[in-house]
Design a protein around this motif. Sequence first.
Motif, PDB file in Angstrom:
ATOM      1  N   PHE A  36       0.819  -1.201   0.000  1.00 31.63           N
ATOM      2  CA  PHE A  36       0.000   0.000   0.000  1.00 31.63           C
ATOM      3  C   PHE A  36       0.859   1.261   0.000  1.00 31.63           C
ATOM      4  O   PHE A  36       1.869   1.343   0.692  1.00 31.63           O
ATOM      5  CB  PHE A  36      -0.917  -0.018   1.233  1.00 31.63           C
ATOM      6  CG  PHE A  36      -1.789   1.200   1.335  1.00 31.63           C
ATOM      7  CD1 PHE A  36      -2.708   1.486   0.337  1.00 31.63           C
ATOM      8  CD2 PHE A  36      -1.679   2.062   2.411  1.00 31.63           C
ATOM      9  CE1 PHE A  36      -3.519   2.612   0.425  1.00 31.63           C
ATOM     10  CE2 PHE A  36      -2.485   3.181   2.508  1.00 31.63           C
ATOM     11  CZ  PHE A  36      -3.401   3.463   1.510  1.00 31.63           C
TER      12      PHE A  36
ATOM     13  N   ILE B 245      -2.059   6.846  -5.625  1.00 39.13           N
ATOM     14  CA  ILE B 245      -2.966   5.969  -6.355  1.00 39.13           C
ATOM     15  C   ILE B 245      -2.343   5.496  -7.672  1.00 39.13           C
ATOM     16  O   ILE B 245      -2.577   4.378  -8.123  1.00 39.13           O
ATOM     17  CB  ILE B 245      -4.317   6.698  -6.570  1.00 39.13           C
ATOM     18  CG1 ILE B 245      -5.459   5.703  -6.447  1.00 39.13           C
ATOM     19  CG2 ILE B 245      -4.382   7.450  -7.891  1.00 39.13           C
ATOM     20  CD1 ILE B 245      -6.733   6.320  -5.950  1.00 39.13           C
TER      21      ILE B 245
ATOM     22  N   GLN C 206      -2.086   1.688  -9.086  1.00 36.89           N
ATOM     23  CA  GLN C 206      -2.623   1.301 -10.395  1.00 36.89           C
ATOM     24  C   GLN C 206      -1.544   0.677 -11.271  1.00 36.89           C
ATOM     25  O   GLN C 206      -1.820  -0.205 -12.062  1.00 36.89           O
ATOM     26  CB  GLN C 206      -3.257   2.514 -11.072  1.00 36.89           C
ATOM     27  CG  GLN C 206      -4.617   2.823 -10.437  1.00 36.89           C
ATOM     28  CD  GLN C 206      -5.286   4.042 -11.028  1.00 36.89           C
ATOM     29  OE1 GLN C 206      -4.637   5.042 -11.291  1.00 36.89           O
ATOM     30  NE2 GLN C 206      -6.592   3.953 -11.231  1.00 36.89           N
TER      31      GLN C 206
ATOM     32  N   LYS D 287      -9.610  -8.766 -15.282  1.00 34.19           N
ATOM     33  CA  LYS D 287      -9.700  -7.559 -14.476  1.00 34.19           C
ATOM     34  C   LYS D 287      -9.128  -7.911 -13.106  1.00 34.19           C
ATOM     35  O   LYS D 287      -9.350  -9.019 -12.609  1.00 34.19           O
ATOM     36  CB  LYS D 287     -11.178  -7.173 -14.358  1.00 34.19           C
ATOM     37  CG  LYS D 287     -11.449  -5.959 -13.502  1.00 34.19           C
ATOM     38  CD  LYS D 287     -12.945  -5.625 -13.589  1.00 34.19           C
ATOM     39  CE  LYS D 287     -13.259  -4.368 -12.801  1.00 34.19           C
ATOM     40  NZ  LYS D 287     -13.500  -4.588 -11.390  1.00 34.19           N
TER      41      LYS D 287
ATOM     42  N   THR E 155      -9.182  -6.785  -9.213  1.00 33.61           N
ATOM     43  CA  THR E 155      -9.820  -5.925  -8.228  1.00 33.61           C
ATOM     44  C   THR E 155      -9.089  -6.068  -6.894  1.00 33.61           C
ATOM     45  O   THR E 155      -8.925  -7.179  -6.400  1.00 33.61           O
ATOM     46  CB  THR E 155     -11.305  -6.315  -8.043  1.00 33.61           C
ATOM     47  OG1 THR E 155     -11.938  -6.291  -9.316  1.00 33.61           O
ATOM     48  CG2 THR E 155     -12.012  -5.360  -7.108  1.00 33.61           C
ATOM     49  N   LEU E 156      -8.657  -4.949  -6.357  1.00 36.74           N
ATOM     50  CA  LEU E 156      -8.012  -4.979  -5.052  1.00 36.74           C
ATOM     51  C   LEU E 156      -9.075  -4.794  -3.985  1.00 36.74           C
ATOM     52  O   LEU E 156      -9.869  -3.859  -4.061  1.00 36.74           O
ATOM     53  CB  LEU E 156      -6.980  -3.857  -4.954  1.00 36.74           C
ATOM     54  CG  LEU E 156      -5.799  -3.982  -5.917  1.00 36.74           C
ATOM     55  CD1 LEU E 156      -4.959  -2.723  -5.882  1.00 36.74           C
ATOM     56  CD2 LEU E 156      -4.948  -5.193  -5.547  1.00 36.74           C
TER      57      LEU E 156
ATOM     58  N   ALA F  87     -10.179  -5.061   0.390  1.00 43.88           N
ATOM     59  CA  ALA F  87      -9.628  -4.818   1.718  1.00 43.88           C
ATOM     60  C   ALA F  87      -9.166  -6.128   2.347  1.00 43.88           C
ATOM     61  O   ALA F  87      -9.671  -7.196   1.994  1.00 43.88           O
ATOM     62  CB  ALA F  87     -10.680  -4.143   2.592  1.00 43.88           C
TER      63      ALA F  87
ATOM     64  N   GLU G 192     -12.294   0.156   0.105  1.00 47.55           N
ATOM     65  CA  GLU G 192     -12.977  -0.346  -1.086  1.00 47.55           C
ATOM     66  C   GLU G 192     -13.999   0.694  -1.517  1.00 47.55           C
ATOM     67  O   GLU G 192     -14.591   1.370  -0.671  1.00 47.55           O
ATOM     68  CB  GLU G 192     -13.682  -1.673  -0.773  1.00 47.55           C
ATOM     69  CG  GLU G 192     -12.712  -2.812  -0.647  1.00 47.55           C
ATOM     70  CD  GLU G 192     -13.419  -4.134  -0.391  1.00 47.55           C
ATOM     71  OE1 GLU G 192     -14.508  -4.347  -0.954  1.00 47.55           O
ATOM     72  OE2 GLU G 192     -12.872  -4.940   0.372  1.00 47.55           O
TER      73      GLU G 192
ATOM     74  N   ALA H 172      -9.169   9.967  -2.940  1.00 44.92           N
ATOM     75  CA  ALA H 172      -8.822   9.679  -4.331  1.00 44.92           C
ATOM     76  C   ALA H 172      -9.529   8.383  -4.662  1.00 44.92           C
ATOM     77  O   ALA H 172      -9.587   7.486  -3.818  1.00 44.92           O
ATOM     78  CB  ALA H 172      -7.322   9.502  -4.467  1.00 44.92           C
ATOM     79  N   GLU H 173     -10.098   8.284  -5.838  1.00 47.92           N
ATOM     80  CA  GLU H 173     -10.847   7.066  -6.102  1.00 47.92           C
ATOM     81  C   GLU H 173     -10.555   6.484  -7.482  1.00 47.92           C
ATOM     82  O   GLU H 173     -10.184   7.179  -8.411  1.00 47.92           O
ATOM     83  CB  GLU H 173     -12.349   7.287  -5.917  1.00 47.92           C
ATOM     84  CG  GLU H 173     -13.107   7.786  -7.121  1.00 47.92           C
ATOM     85  CD  GLU H 173     -12.783   9.204  -7.507  1.00 47.92           C
ATOM     86  OE1 GLU H 173     -12.259   9.969  -6.656  1.00 47.92           O
ATOM     87  OE2 GLU H 173     -13.015   9.545  -8.677  1.00 47.92           O
ATOM     88  N   THR H 174     -10.676   5.146  -7.550  1.00 46.69           N
ATOM     89  CA  THR H 174     -10.706   4.442  -8.825  1.00 46.69           C
ATOM     90  C   THR H 174     -12.055   3.737  -8.840  1.00 46.69           C
ATOM     91  O   THR H 174     -12.843   3.893  -7.896  1.00 46.69           O
ATOM     92  CB  THR H 174      -9.579   3.399  -8.921  1.00 46.69           C
ATOM     93  OG1 THR H 174      -9.868   2.346  -7.996  1.00 46.69           O
ATOM     94  CG2 THR H 174      -8.223   3.996  -8.604  1.00 46.69           C
TER      95      THR H 174
ATOM     96  N   ASP I  33     -12.717   0.600  -8.282  1.00 52.07           N
ATOM     97  CA  ASP I  33     -12.946  -0.396  -7.235  1.00 52.07           C
ATOM     98  C   ASP I  33     -12.358  -0.059  -5.870  1.00 52.07           C
ATOM     99  O   ASP I  33     -12.743  -0.643  -4.887  1.00 52.07           O
ATOM    100  CB  ASP I  33     -12.506  -1.796  -7.698  1.00 52.07           C
ATOM    101  CG  ASP I  33     -11.118  -1.808  -8.298  1.00 52.07           C
ATOM    102  OD1 ASP I  33     -10.980  -1.414  -9.468  1.00 52.07           O
ATOM    103  OD2 ASP I  33     -10.173  -2.187  -7.597  1.00 52.07           O
ATOM    104  N   PHE I  34     -11.422   0.874  -5.824  1.00 51.49           N
ATOM    105  CA  PHE I  34     -10.930   1.226  -4.495  1.00 51.49           C
ATOM    106  C   PHE I  34     -10.603   2.710  -4.431  1.00 51.49           C
ATOM    107  O   PHE I  34     -10.577   3.404  -5.457  1.00 51.49           O
ATOM    108  CB  PHE I  34      -9.683   0.393  -4.127  1.00 51.49           C
ATOM    109  CG  PHE I  34      -8.445   0.772  -4.889  1.00 51.49           C
ATOM    110  CD1 PHE I  34      -7.552   1.702  -4.374  1.00 51.49           C
ATOM    111  CD2 PHE I  34      -8.182   0.210  -6.127  1.00 51.49           C
ATOM    112  CE1 PHE I  34      -6.413   2.060  -5.075  1.00 51.49           C
ATOM    113  CE2 PHE I  34      -7.039   0.558  -6.833  1.00 51.49           C
ATOM    114  CZ  PHE I  34      -6.161   1.486  -6.311  1.00 51.49           C
ATOM    115  N   GLY I  35     -10.368   3.166  -3.221  1.00 52.79           N
ATOM    116  CA  GLY I  35     -10.008   4.558  -3.038  1.00 52.79           C
ATOM    117  C   GLY I  35      -8.995   4.684  -1.913  1.00 52.79           C
ATOM    118  O   GLY I  35      -8.707   3.720  -1.205  1.00 52.79           O
ATOM    119  N   ILE I  36      -8.430   5.887  -1.799  1.00 51.93           N
ATOM    120  CA  ILE I  36      -7.515   6.148  -0.691  1.00 51.93           C
ATOM    121  C   ILE I  36      -7.995   7.408   0.018  1.00 51.93           C
ATOM    122  O   ILE I  36      -8.199   8.441  -0.622  1.00 51.93           O
ATOM    123  CB  ILE I  36      -6.072   6.360  -1.188  1.00 51.93           C
ATOM    124  CG1 ILE I  36      -5.591   5.117  -1.959  1.00 51.93           C
ATOM    125  CG2 ILE I  36      -5.138   6.654  -0.021  1.00 51.93           C
ATOM    126  CD1 ILE I  36      -4.227   5.309  -2.603  1.00 51.93           C
TER     127      ILE I  36
END
Lengths: 433, 144
Positions: free
Chosen positions: A381, A385, A389, A408, A410-411, A413, B11, B37-39, B41-44
């Motif tokens: 982490f 961002i 990516q 695809k 997907t990350l 939690a 998420e 910040a977002e994509t 499927d996830f964000g920070i």
Amino acid sequence: MERYYQPEIECASREEIIRLQNERLVKQVRHVWDSVPYYRKKMEGKGLTPEDVHTIDDLCKLPFLSKSDLREAYPYGLMGKPVKDCVRIQSTSGTTGKRVVAFYTQHDIDLWEDCCARAITAAGGTNEDVCQVSYGYGLFTGGPGLNGGSHKVGCLTIPTSSGNTDRQIMFIMDLQATILCCTPSYAAYLGERMKEMGYGPDDIPLKAGIFGAEAWSEEMRHDIEKTLGIKAYDIYGLTELSGPGVAFERSAQQGMHINEDHFIAEIIDPVTEEVLPDGTEGELVFTSLDKEAFPLLRYRTRDICTLTREPCPCGRTHVRMGKPKGRTDDMLIIRGVNVFPSQIETVLINNGYAANYQIIVDRVNNTDTLDVRVEMTPEMFTDDIGDIQKMQKTLVEGLRSMLGLTAKVTLVAPKTIERSEGKAVRVIDRRKL
Amino acid sequence: MSIRQISVFLENKPGKLSEMTALLAANNIDIRALSLAETNDFGIARMIVDDAYEAVNMLRNSDFIANISHVLAFAVPDVPGGLNKLLNAFNEAKVNIVYMYSCLGSKDPSKAYMLFRVSDTKTSEAALVAHGLRPLSQEELAAL
């Protein structure tokens, strides 16, 4: 020094093994002909009688048995002994359809437990060891098989069965367990939990693990070995043939020796059913040689692997099978491409992700979609961002070069993908075909 | 003079952000600045809080992925051209901004306070100071 549970048979000469197989096959075919009308009809359909089988070279004449035969003959149709001679059943989980029920006489249980004892001994187990069996007990063969094998070796056996992870860890630490038997996904979970509790590989008394009942990758093996500080050995088997112990691995971890005094292995082309030479990848087919209550001739396992008869430095002379890539029923066909979950696992671990993942297959606008869900780890982490990516993109590239199709990624939690105590559920196929 | 920022992996699903804010609320942690910040499927979520170490430990204990990174904080006069003047200094110092956001209000209404995540915090900070800018310290920011 290499240790053997039954050296006289595990290290017998090839001539001796073939002589024993010839003798046992003739007897087994006769036994099936006499006591299993379901298979007798199949033989009659091919114009065969037991007189047509003299040696293992005649094996290829015999008809195949498949999982659908087992379902059709359910429950008693393939039983080779009357109830008065049978002492137990075991059963599959039935996740892919109707359960398979296998029967055992005391003789059958004995030979099964011998096979498991060979596996434990090959993993370095002796009567000085404390062996924790964390496979499920009950209908599933994992627990009862390794439990019996552990007794035969003389290990102090801890029959924890599966589940209650903190109690598992308490027994490992308090009783100083040295051998752990469970599914690889549960071993990975135990390792993760122990790490969280602050136990490093040097604190954990385990030295060896015997892991099977699901397909797992070399990379997952290295991960488990590192976290638990052990050598991880593969064990292979299936309920239809007895359970775990049909084949097992020794210290060099170069394929699993198949117990050829009890089972003949063949590799066939799953489509043409033609027998393939050693070294060629194909479907594994087994013939039991001295089973009484549930004798199976030419049973198609749907497992894809290769065989080798190259001499093994351990001294064992029995044929070795490679790690199965997965069952043909685990295999996904996505946009016409064959995909095994173990291939995806390899890419994930090579890119530094944990072996906790889920594969979701769906069909959107008549096109198959593949979504690999993997947990974010603290090590990967960052607050940027773009960096995350980039890692996602690397993973997509890795999957593309391994599978030949775009997935695809997907990350998700941490701890959102369910941990399994038995066989992990890796694939969710939402396609309605 | 950099400021400790906490970043949290979330998420991109309903309820995920509030799970985090509920935890901060329950632990009496005050958020002084926040950006998302977002994509797909996830964000920070990036935040400035009073005690970054305490907040990160608390989040990690609840199975969140969180870490600490360093950002620079500057006061910007709340007048037309205020931000532009600041950014000109960034240009002259050849400092690349990865992302930026602003604080959630302060006692002095004549100023805005902005946070900058730059490529190499230490070198960038020195370059900005050489161009006459003065980043705020953690204590100064906390006192606002």
